[in-house]
Design a protein around this motif. Structure first.
Motif, PDB file in Angstrom:
ATOM      1  N   ASP A  21       0.679  -0.834  -0.280  1.00 37.19           N
ATOM      2  CA  ASP A  21       0.193  -0.343  -0.541  1.00 37.19           C
ATOM      3  C   ASP A  21       0.666   1.192   0.241  1.00 37.19           C
ATOM      4  O   ASP A  21       0.795   2.332  -0.910  1.00 37.19           O
ATOM      5  N   HIS A  25       0.842   4.517  -3.083  1.00 40.04           N
ATOM      6  CA  HIS A  25      -0.092   5.925  -2.862  1.00 40.04           C
ATOM      7  C   HIS A  25       0.959   6.953  -1.936  1.00 40.04           C
ATOM      8  O   HIS A  25       1.050   7.681  -2.450  1.00 40.04           O
ATOM      9  N   THR A  26       2.114   6.053  -2.240  1.00 35.68           N
ATOM     10  CA  THR A  26       3.307   7.653  -1.630  1.00 35.68           C
ATOM     11  C   THR A  26       5.129   7.100  -2.666  1.00 35.68           C
ATOM     12  O   THR A  26       4.942   6.480  -3.572  1.00 35.68           O
ATOM     13  N   TYR A 324      -4.552  -1.565   3.727  1.00 35.77           N
ATOM     14  CA  TYR A 324      -5.023   0.078   3.229  1.00 35.77           C
ATOM     15  C   TYR A 324      -5.324   1.227   5.160  1.00 35.77           C
ATOM     16  O   TYR A 324      -4.817   1.733   5.403  1.00 35.77           O
ATOM     17  N   THR A 328      -2.809   3.694   4.841  1.00 36.64           N
ATOM     18  CA  THR A 328      -3.642   5.043   4.683  1.00 36.64           C
ATOM     19  C   THR A 328      -2.596   6.640   5.862  1.00 36.64           C
ATOM     20  O   THR A 328      -2.196   7.120   5.496  1.00 36.64           O
ATOM     21  N   GLU A 331       0.677   6.945   4.810  1.00 28.15           N
ATOM     22  CA  GLU A 331       0.601   7.860   3.927  1.00 28.15           C
ATOM     23  C   GLU A 331       0.028   9.127   4.304  1.00 28.15           C
ATOM     24  O   GLU A 331       0.800   9.988   4.133  1.00 28.15           O
ATOM     25  N   GLN A 357     -11.873   9.941   2.601  1.00 26.04           N
ATOM     26  CA  GLN A 357     -10.662  10.616   1.937  1.00 26.04           C
ATOM     27  C   GLN A 357      -9.884   9.295   1.329  1.00 26.04           C
ATOM     28  O   GLN A 357      -9.799   8.909   0.311  1.00 26.04           O
ATOM     29  N   ALA A 358      -9.094   8.435   2.584  1.00 26.67           N
ATOM     30  CA  ALA A 358      -8.399   7.397   1.937  1.00 26.67           C
ATOM     31  C   ALA A 358      -8.971   6.060   1.809  1.00 26.67           C
ATOM     32  O   ALA A 358      -8.784   5.366   0.619  1.00 26.67           O
ATOM     33  N   GLN A 360     -11.694   6.073   0.484  1.00 27.07           N
ATOM     34  CA  GLN A 360     -12.423   6.027  -1.474  1.00 27.07           C
ATOM     35  C   GLN A 360     -10.925   5.882  -2.395  1.00 27.07           C
ATOM     36  O   GLN A 360     -10.961   5.725  -3.366  1.00 27.07           O
ATOM     37  N   SER A 361     -10.016   6.456  -2.050  1.00 28.10           N
ATOM     38  CA  SER A 361      -8.944   6.106  -3.163  1.00 28.10           C
ATOM     39  C   SER A 361      -8.454   5.221  -3.209  1.00 28.10           C
ATOM     40  O   SER A 361      -7.518   4.804  -3.815  1.00 28.10           O
ATOM     41  N   ARG A 362      -8.761   4.083  -2.339  1.00 31.99           N
ATOM     42  CA  ARG A 362      -7.721   3.181  -2.359  1.00 31.99           C
ATOM     43  C   ARG A 362      -9.523   2.210  -2.779  1.00 31.99           C
ATOM     44  O   ARG A 362      -9.023   0.305  -2.569  1.00 31.99           O
TER      45      ARG A 362
END
Length: 371
Positions: A21, A25-26, A324, A328, A331, A357-358, A360-362
């Motif tokens: 993850d 995401h980073t 996740y 999350t 990140e 928000q996090a 939803q991004s996943r």
């Protein structure tokens, strides 16, 4: 310079899911550790592997000092002290973990003031349950003027995609009665008692859940002082695993289930069984935070009326969902969106809007509604 993340115990299924993850995401460089050399492991350009035993304190201190964030995934946490957290505070390095037992949580929270003074953001219990589940509760509690009761139910299919360490955690959780906040007082509860049959969303259907000792039972009453009861229940599918676990908790001799040899035997046998049945049951997870006659719930007073609110999350791989949850928060810390010195639980540290928000991004869909 790029951020550097150190994942202790990063070669296991949970640790590798956390690493995946973060890499997705980073742009951080990730160092994962294990107690022996990695075999034929394709780590990728942004990942390196380091042989490390947590008992090698000087080596551990050195690698922590060269990191921006340390993530402790080396369970079971029943056996762990807070030394990694102490070293992070001393080095001024932010810290996360996937801890899942109240004994460790209690040890870690004692270092809150030290972390504040060092400017270190340290967050414990960041996986799926505890972790995402705690943020779901925070979201639900915020819907009420006064929240009064929290009931969380967790259902895992087969092994959940996790390794033998999670099996050990399950059987270690059966060893002793524990205290739970019920009807405004701390009461002693026996693990794997008071089964409830709950209809979960497809594809899980009806599943049985039982009292289980989780950090949330301890931390949620502290985070939400108006709540009079916090109930945490766990179960497995297929249902015969529930019955086998119940037998282990209530029929086996106590000296056996409380011995390291007994736990190791049960964990090894269960791991082999679930690895076989995973092909039929799947390895997903479903978490519910709601109130219905005999189901998990958050209840309270809304606009002068007693009301009920429900949130549900499903995912087809428990280990990935754990990644996740921790990824999350990693990140958010690495990007500077979350900076809260001290030692916190997830529900205390992570604002709902950042959590939403996090997720939803996943691609994580959490279904929420009034009941």
């Amino acid at each position: 310079m790029k951020n550097r993340v150190l994942i202790l115990g990063g070669r296991g299924r949970i640790g590798s899911s956390v690493a995946a993850d973060i890499l997705t995401h980073t742009d951080a460089m990730v160092t994962i550790t294990g107690r022996s050399e990695a075999n034929n492991q394709n780590l990728g350009e942004k990942t390196e592997f380091l042989v490390l035993d947590l008992a090698e304190v000087e080596k551990l201190e050195s690698i922590i000092a060269s990191s921006n964030l340390v993530i402790h995934c080396a369970g079971p946490f029943h056996y762990r002290d807070a030394n990694v957290l102490k070293l992070c505070i001393a080095a001024g390095v932010n810290y996360l973990d996937v801890s899942d037992h109240r004994s460790f949580t209690t040890k870690a929270l004692k270092y809150h003031d030290a972390a504040v003074n060092a400017g270190v953001t340290a967050i414990v219990n960041t996986g799926i349950f505890p972790g995402i589940s705690n943020s779901m509760v925070r979201h639900d509690v915020e819907q009420f003027d006064i929240a009064e009761k929290i009931h969380l139910s967790y259902l895992v299919a087969g092994s959940g995609g996790a390794g033998i360490t999670v099996m050990r955690t399950t059987f270690l959780g059966l060893q002793n009665p524990f205290t739970a906040w019920v009807d405004g007082e701390w009461q002693t509860v026996k693990p794997y008692t008071k089964r409830e049959d709950i209809v979960f969303p497809a594809p899980y259907g009806r599943g049985g859940v039982y009292w289980f000792d989780m950090p949330e039972t301890l931390t949620l009453p502290a985070a939400f002082p108006t709540v009079k009861s916090v109930i945490t229940k766990f179960g497995s599918i297929p249902d015969y695993y529930n019955h086998l676990t119940w037998i282990a908790a209530h029929i086996f001799p106590k000296f056996w289930i409380q011995s390291q040899m007994g736990v190791e035997f049960l964990s090894t046998v269960s791991h082999k069984m679930t690895n076989f049945t995973d092909q039929f049951s799947g390895i997903g997870v479903v978490v519910r935070s709601l109130r219905d006659v005999s189901r998990s719930h958050v209840t309270g007073n809304k606009d002068g009326k007693q009301s009920t609110y429900c949130s549900t999350l499903t995912h087809d791989n428990t280990a990935v969902a754990t990644g996740y949850g921790t990824g999350t928060i990693a990140e958010l810390i690495l990007t500077g969106a979350l900076n809260q010195p001290g030692v916190h639980t997830t529900e205390s540290a992570l604002p709902t809007h950042l959590f939403t928000q996090a997720m939803q991004s996943r691609g994580i869909n959490i279904s929420s509604h009034w009941v």
